[in-house]
Design an enzyme around this catalytic site. Structure first.
Site, PDB file in Angstrom:
ATOM      1  N   CYS A   1      20.319  -1.076 -23.115  1.00 32.15           N
ATOM      2  CA  CYS A   1      20.670  -2.309 -23.803  1.00 32.15           C
ATOM      3  C   CYS A   1      20.072  -2.406 -25.194  1.00 32.15           C
ATOM      4  O   CYS A   1      20.619  -3.114 -26.044  1.00 32.15           O
ATOM      5  CB  CYS A   1      20.245  -3.501 -22.946  1.00 32.15           C
ATOM      6  SG  CYS A   1      21.339  -3.803 -21.547  1.00 32.15           S
TER       7      CYS A   1
ATOM      8  N   ASN B   1      27.175   1.707 -24.051  1.00 39.27           N
ATOM      9  CA  ASN B   1      26.274   1.580 -22.907  1.00 39.27           C
ATOM     10  C   ASN B   1      26.728   0.395 -22.061  1.00 39.27           C
ATOM     11  O   ASN B   1      26.620  -0.738 -22.499  1.00 39.27           O
ATOM     12  CB  ASN B   1      24.832   1.344 -23.377  1.00 39.27           C
ATOM     13  CG  ASN B   1      23.922   0.956 -22.223  1.00 39.27           C
ATOM     14  OD1 ASN B   1      23.560   1.792 -21.403  1.00 39.27           O
ATOM     15  ND2 ASN B   1      23.554  -0.321 -22.148  1.00 39.27           N
ATOM     16  N   GLU B   2      27.243   0.674 -20.896  1.00 40.75           N
ATOM     17  CA  GLU B   2      27.717  -0.324 -19.929  1.00 40.75           C
ATOM     18  C   GLU B   2      28.392  -1.537 -20.598  1.00 40.75           C
ATOM     19  O   GLU B   2      28.120  -2.694 -20.276  1.00 40.75           O
ATOM     20  CB  GLU B   2      26.610  -0.765 -18.978  1.00 40.75           C
ATOM     21  CG  GLU B   2      25.404  -1.448 -19.557  1.00 40.75           C
ATOM     22  CD  GLU B   2      24.303  -1.669 -18.526  1.00 40.75           C
ATOM     23  OE1 GLU B   2      23.632  -2.707 -18.621  1.00 40.75           O
ATOM     24  OE2 GLU B   2      24.084  -0.809 -17.656  1.00 40.75           O
TER      25      GLU B   2
ATOM     26  N   GLU C   1      14.386   4.616 -22.359  1.00 43.44           N
ATOM     27  CA  GLU C   1      14.617   3.373 -23.075  1.00 43.44           C
ATOM     28  C   GLU C   1      13.269   2.722 -23.324  1.00 43.44           C
ATOM     29  O   GLU C   1      12.382   2.757 -22.470  1.00 43.44           O
ATOM     30  CB  GLU C   1      15.507   2.419 -22.274  1.00 43.44           C
ATOM     31  CG  GLU C   1      15.733   1.101 -22.995  1.00 43.44           C
ATOM     32  CD  GLU C   1      16.864   0.277 -22.403  1.00 43.44           C
ATOM     33  OE1 GLU C   1      17.330  -0.640 -23.098  1.00 43.44           O
ATOM     34  OE2 GLU C   1      17.285   0.548 -21.266  1.00 43.44           O
TER      35      GLU C   1
END
Length: 816
Positions: free
Chosen positions: A259, A381-382, A54
């Protein structure tokens, strides 16, 4: 990666040495391990250990992506986020004017006649014609140059007049000494790309790129670039950082986030189509960590890097909802969802499609006519457990499954070990479900058996982001212990990756724990890195039946004796009453360590300073005996968090507290305060508190046990673990290599005996590779305190050796 877990960065972590919790024993500790070589119990995935990239901590621009010019297309502007300079970014950041021999220049970033629709800003230099003038770029905190190396320079430029004056290009030291020079003979009146190669005559760590010209008029510049020719396999990645990834032998690479895949709202989401094609035509973006991304490292480069390091590509695709941690929470309207679904389908075509398809053709045009052979996609993503997510997610699954039935779809379990979306992953029947957690090392030690009882009829598990909040040897050993449980359950857990991957010194938003730290010139491999390498290079393809017998190690029995107290963290509170073992505590004679504590007119006790971190006041009364009950009735009057109930206080350097409504009012946790400043979180649970509501809080202390209640509801039941040795024996059935991994999280050495059964022959020698060091040991740019050491021992059916304190050892030998 989430803002919730990153908020823990406000305190440093020093590991709690288990020796503080473990009493001396009369006999030495021993572990006996019996391994049945002929009895595999679980097949191990070839992609069990991978990487997660990331763009956080300047991992891409200024990091893995080898571009040396910062803000090369003048697109910077002030943004939000956690980077220290995020609000100070501007179009000329990292640039400044150069004026020589009486020449003067005015700099202005404009957008009237841009290079293209995506690259909308460019620099205009208005020259007075009386001398030389131009600009210089300092790179990402200085440009590192190597003597004799070759660097490719390029720039897009045009000039408003017909003057045939050259553009001089120089590499200079920070003092202005010229290390290399070249020139563009003249520039035309239309945007054109100009290129040349520079080779410095000396090395430098803080060099700069200088562009100057003479004459009057206006010179326009864009996409100023300087990239070393010597990159990893010639594909534009910084060699040492990419090699460190390759050395981990990863099975896959998950990218681009995290994120940042969601973005800070839908407009800021990572759209893969913006990151492919000619780098000058890519649409740059800023990320929610607080800085800009050129997308020079884009989806094509990610997939090419996967090939170069032998990893399967695993792209993360947003599913129509933005990050749940950021306001406002935005979702794609259902009538527009098809655009995002089409993006997901087009990505698969870009990776695998034929050259005569639209997106496969672009891949071929970029230099890769062969398909990338994409096998997996990661949806989301989460994500938070919201109705909007539950509504949109199935449409992506259905569309991909219909057009590309061979693609394995990895979904998301949601944030945290509670995996709130696992039921949705089950009903949509995805291949695997991605779970994320950033927890203290004790959590990993106590959750070695997490996957033992998972329902095997449900989707497989991908541990897509995890770390134990620190880069000490103790953190690394705790993670290693957890991975032994992963390998034991390899039939359901088929992918794992540590996060974050990179952290740049001085430009780091996530400081708690990162796998590889680096600066412009060097890198540091953490103990956690070596644990990942141990497991990825010794996983084999089958987990073996085994028994482990541990003797001579006692259960910790800390009694938590000491004074009690109350505290806050950037929060105001009011205490109505407090008692110890049923006896009321007077609130007018407490000792204030920090904060603004006052007795109120109605006899309560208040802490008023909402800006104070770790405001603490302690009562003169102490908790003693076999059982202690400490009770407080309190309310929050304002601020970001909640209450700190102090106990086990001996002095200002060492005590415990129960953090109620901590970490941005998202969790409750028991912590140990060390050296009066650093905190070790022993256990935590999700939860929050309300302002102006009275709470009855209770802490029950017994030897080796802490129980915490809110309004009579049990929140924590914490018992320190005996530091058991954890073991994972695996076999590579094609080569006959046997691996026995042993993890000792304790602070005393353990005598280990490994017995092998169920084989016909052994090789003559075995290798024993050890990663050991003090629990608090870390690696830095000045000293590598922890690194693997290897020795050879005779191979036998029974082998005995020592497991050092806080260590991981891998026994490797040949069997038939």
């Amino acid at each position: 990666m989430s803002r919730l877990t990153a908020s823990i960065n406000r305190v440093l972590y020093l590991p709690l040495l288990l020796v503080l919790l473990t009493p001396a024993t009369s006999r030495s500790a021993e572990v006996k391990v019996n391994v049945r070589v002929d009895r595999p119990t679980a097949e191990i995935s070839p992609v069990l250990y991978g990487l997660f990239f990331e763009d956080i901590n300047y991992a891409a621009d200024g990091g893995l992506y080898a571009e040396l010019v910062q803000n090369r297309s003048f697109e910077y502007y002030s943004v939000g986020g956690w980077a220290a300079n995020s609000e100070r970014l501007h179009p000329l950041y990292a640039w400044k004017k150069v004026e020589r021999d009486g020449g003067e220049v005015q700099l202005k970033v404009e957008s009237e006649t841009p290079l293209n629709d995506n690259n909308t800003k460019f620099l205009t230099l208005t020259l007075d014609g009386s001398g030389a003038a131009g600009i210089e770029n300092s790179g990402f905190g200085g440009i590192v140059l190597e003597e004799g190396a070759k660097y490719d320079f390029s720039v897009y430029a045009k000039r408003t007049d017909d003057q045939e004056v050259p553009l001089k290009v120089e590499l200079q030291t920070s003092e202005g000494d010229v290390l290399a020079s070249g020139q563009v003979p003249r520039t035309s009146g239309e945007w054109e790309k100009y290129e040349l190669t520079l080779s410095p005559n000396a090395s430098a760590d803080e060099a700069k790129l200088v562009l100057t010209t003479t004459g009057g008029g206006k010179l326009m510049l864009d996409m100023v670039s300087l990239i070393p020719q010597d990159t990893f396999k010639g594909h534009g990645m910084r060699k040492d950082l990419a090699q460190a990834l390759a050395d981990l032998k990863p099975g896959f690479l998950r990218f681009p986030g995290g994120c940042i895949a969601h973005g800070h709202g839908l407009e800021n989401a990572y759209r893969w189509k913006d990151s492919v094609g000619d780098v000058a035509e890519r649409k740059p973006n800023w990320n929610l960590w607080g800085y800009h991304q050129t997308y020079g490292l884009g989806y094509f480069e990610y997939m090419q890097l996967c090939e170069d390091i032998g990893a399967e590509p695993l792209p993360v695709i947003p599913v129509g909802v933005c990050c749940g941690f950021r306001d406002p929470f935005e979702v794609v309207p259902m009538e527009q969802l098809h655009v995002w679904i089409d993006d997901a389908l087009d990505l698969i075509e870009f990776a695998n499609g034929p050259v005569d398809s639209k997106w496969g053709g672009l891949r071929a045009k970029m230099g890769h006519p062969e398909p990338f052979n994409l096998k997996y996609v990661c949806l989301g993503n989460e994500e938070h457990d919201t109705p909007e997510c539950r509504e949109r997610f199935p449409y992506f699954v259905e569309a991909i499954r219909e057009r590309y039935p061979d693609i394995k779809i990895i979904g998301t379990s949601g944030l945290g070990p509670e995996i709130p979306l696992y039921d949705l992953m089950t009903t949509t029947n995805v291949y695997s479900s991605d779970e994320h957690y950033y927890m203290p090392p004790e959590w990993y030690l106590s959750n070695v058996h997490r996957f033992d009882n998972f329902d095997r009829s449900k989707p497989k598990v991908f541990v897509g982001e995890y770390a134990s909040e620190g880069n000490t040897q103790y953190n690394a050993v705790a993670e290693a212990a957890y991975l032994t449980g992963v390998e034991r359950n390899a039939d359901i857990v088929d992918m794992t990756c540590y996060a974050p991957l990179f952290a740049k010194y001085g430009s780091t938003q996530w400081t708690k724990a990162d796998l590889i730290w680096f600066d412009n010139k060097s890198l540091v491999k953490t103990p956690n890195y070596y644990v990942q390498q141990f497991f990825s290079t010794s996983k084999g393809d089958a987990y073996l039946e085994n028994t482990v017998e541990m003797t001579g190690r006692a259960l910790p029995q800390e009694n938590y004796a000491g004074q009690v107290g109350i505290g806050t963290w950037r929060t105001g509170i009011e205490v109505e009453s407090a008692s110890l073992n049923g006896q009321p505590l007077k609130l007018d004679d407490w000792k204030v360590l920090a904060g603004d504590f006052r007795n109120t007119e109605d006899g309560n006790y208040a802490q008023l300073d909402r800006n104070r971190e770790a405001a603490v006041s302690v009562a003169p009364d102490s908790a003693e005996g076999e059982k202690t009950v400490y009770e407080v009735r309190a309310r929050k009057t304002g601020g970001n968090e909640g209450f700190l109930l102090v106990f086990g206080y001996g002095n200002e350097d060492s005590y415990y507290w129960w953090n109620v409504g901590g970490w941005g009012n998202t969790q409750h946790g028991i912590e140990r305060r060390v050296d009066g400043a650093s905190t070790n979180r022993l256990v935590s649970a999700r939860g929050r508190i309300e302002t102006d509501r009275w709470y009855d809080l209770r802490v029950v202390l017994e030897p080796g046990r802490i129980r915490c209640y809110i309004d009579d509801k049990l929140v924590h039941d914490y018992r320190p673990l005996a530091p058991e040795v954890r073991v994972s024996p695996t076999l590579d059935q094609s080569t006959g290599e046997l691996f026995v991994k042993l993890v000792n999280p304790g602070t005393t050495a353990v005598k280990a005996t490994v017995e092998l059964e169920g084989y016909s022959a052994l090789g003559s020698d075995a290798t024993l590779t050890t990663l050991a060091g003090p629990a608090e040991a870390t690696n830095s740019r000045t000293k590598e305190m922890v690194k693997p050491e290897q020795r050879t021992i005779p191979a036998d059916s029974t082998m005995t050796f020592e497991l050092p304190p806080t260590s991981v050892e891998v026994l490797r030998l040949k069997v038939k």
